[in-house]
Scaffold this active site. Sequence first.
Site, PDB file in Angstrom:
ATOM      1  CG  ASP A 297       7.512  -0.594   9.795  1.00 40.02           C
ATOM      2  OD1 ASP A 297       8.664  -1.060   9.773  1.00 40.02           O
ATOM      3  OD2 ASP A 297       6.768  -0.570   8.789  1.00 40.02           O
TER       4      ASP A 297
ATOM      5  CB  THR B 100      23.992   4.728  16.616  1.00 39.59           C
ATOM      6  OG1 THR B 100      25.255   5.375  16.657  1.00 39.59           O
ATOM      7  CG2 THR B 100      22.924   5.718  16.218  1.00 39.59           C
TER       8      THR B 100
ATOM      9  CG  ASP C   3      23.577   4.465  12.596  1.00 40.28           C
ATOM     10  OD1 ASP C   3      24.815   4.344  12.538  1.00 40.28           O
ATOM     11  OD2 ASP C   3      22.998   5.550  12.434  1.00 40.28           O
TER      12      ASP C   3
ATOM     13  NE  ARG D  56      -1.948  -0.024  -0.156  1.00 34.71           N
ATOM     14  CZ  ARG D  56      -1.028  -0.236  -1.084  1.00 34.71           C
ATOM     15  NH1 ARG D  56      -1.022   0.482  -2.187  1.00 34.71           N
ATOM     16  NH2 ARG D  56      -0.109  -1.170  -0.908  1.00 34.71           N
TER      17      ARG D  56
ATOM     18  NE  ARG E 289      -4.181  -4.852  -1.159  1.00 34.37           N
ATOM     19  CZ  ARG E 289      -3.151  -4.438  -0.425  1.00 34.37           C
ATOM     20  NH1 ARG E 289      -3.017  -4.872   0.820  1.00 34.37           N
ATOM     21  NH2 ARG E 289      -2.280  -3.572  -0.915  1.00 34.37           N
TER      22      ARG E 289
ATOM     23  CE  LYS F 291       3.312  -1.266   8.770  1.00 35.21           C
ATOM     24  NZ  LYS F 291       4.226  -0.214   8.250  1.00 35.21           N
TER      25      LYS F 291
ATOM     26  CE  LYS G  46      10.569  -1.743   6.746  1.00 34.29           C
ATOM     27  NZ  LYS G  46       9.362  -0.914   6.899  1.00 34.29           N
TER      28      LYS G  46
ATOM     29  CB  THR H 100       8.774  -7.295  -0.391  1.00 31.38           C
ATOM     30  OG1 THR H 100       8.302  -6.094   0.210  1.00 31.38           O
ATOM     31  CG2 THR H 100       8.494  -8.462   0.513  1.00 31.38           C
TER      32      THR H 100
HETATM   33  O1  C5P Z   1      -1.734  -1.166   2.281  1.00 30.32           O
HETATM   34  P1  C5P Z   1      -0.986  -2.452   2.505  1.00 30.32           P
HETATM   35  O2  C5P Z   1      -1.814  -3.512   3.209  1.00 30.32           O
HETATM   36  O3  C5P Z   1      -0.321  -2.988   1.262  1.00 30.32           O
HETATM   37  O4  C5P Z   1       0.149  -2.039   3.556  1.00 30.32           O
HETATM   38  C1  C5P Z   1       1.135  -2.942   3.986  1.00 30.32           C
HETATM   39  C2  C5P Z   1       2.035  -2.286   5.000  1.00 30.32           C
HETATM   40  O5  C5P Z   1       3.087  -3.185   5.332  1.00 30.32           O
HETATM   41  C3  C5P Z   1       2.702  -0.995   4.526  1.00 30.32           C
HETATM   42  O6  C5P Z   1       2.867  -0.150   5.675  1.00 30.32           O
HETATM   43  C4  C5P Z   1       4.035  -1.474   4.003  1.00 30.32           C
HETATM   44  O7  C5P Z   1       5.034  -0.479   4.066  1.00 30.32           O
HETATM   45  C5  C5P Z   1       4.342  -2.610   4.984  1.00 30.32           C
HETATM   46  N1  C5P Z   1       5.281  -3.615   4.488  1.00 30.32           N
HETATM   47  C6  C5P Z   1       5.043  -4.359   3.338  1.00 30.32           C
HETATM   48  N2  C5P Z   1       5.962  -5.302   2.927  1.00 30.32           N
HETATM   49  C7  C5P Z   1       7.093  -5.489   3.611  1.00 30.32           C
HETATM   50  C8  C5P Z   1       7.352  -4.745   4.767  1.00 30.32           C
HETATM   51  C9  C5P Z   1       6.415  -3.796   5.172  1.00 30.32           C
HETATM   52  O8  C5P Z   1       3.998  -4.218   2.725  1.00 30.32           O
HETATM   53  N3  C5P Z   1       7.936  -6.417   3.230  1.00 30.32           N
END
Ligand code: C5P
Length: 233
Positions: free
Chosen positions: A60, A69, A65, A212, A182, A33, A62, A120
């Site tokens: 990603d 466009t 507009d 992460r 996680r 991503k 998002k 979120t």
């Molecule tokens: O590091 P982590 O696993 O929390 O990263 C989650 C990824 O998903 C990030 O790039 C975050 O911007 C994206 N994301 C999210 N929640 C959303 C939409 C996108 O965590 N509702």
Amino acid sequence: MKKDVIIACDFNSKEQLFDFLDKFDGSEKPYLKVGMELFYAGGVEIVKEIKKRGHKIFLDLKLHDIPNTVKKAMAVLSAYDVDMVNLHASGGSVMMKGALEGLTRADGTRPLLIAVTQLTSTNQELMTEELLIDKPLDEVVMSYAKNAKNSGLDGVVCSPLEAGKVKSVCGENFLTITPGIRLAGDAVGDQKRVTTPALARELGSDYIVVGRSITGAEDPVAAYRKCVKEFLG
Ligand code: C5P
């Protein structure tokens, strides 16, 4: 449709990204991503370079507009041969249909088109007080998902905990792309509600987005493989 693990490459330079990717041996090509941070840092060259290395890309960005466009911007992104792109469902159904048209290549193929419903980071208070939307948040989310489905989109970004409800409203084939993942024991960080890849699988997610837990791991390749094993079996 093939389920998969998508790595959120939240890096701010090309060097950081390729240092990370070089840890994988040549035969393993995770789905990646690329979000605003990396795209604005590395530009379209980074997208082309990742494609050249053989990875699939969820771009990603998002988009939101006026319909014309977004349609024209989507045509440009589609030409980069990315595999998945997204937009804000709050742009409305004319915008979403325009995006689909723009994305569709001359040979009829196109990247998957996914909608963001409410971010979120948006809660009921923000929605009611600032956006002046007085319906319950989950009703708004499901209504936006239905609009996306009726406009011909392929799915939405949501929590694995919402995947079942989205599918009951929009149908089994409507895709759920789910961040907030996680590995057991990892730090939650700024995410509010997290699930493991194994639980996301049980809850019916189609794609998990993991940042992460992989990019911040001591051994990112092992962490990626663990996610794949738990999620895909
Ligand atoms: O590091 P982590 O696993 O929390 O990263 C989650 C990824 O998903 C990030 O790039 C975050 O911007 C994206 N994301 C999210 N929640 C959303 C939409 C996108 O965590 N509702």
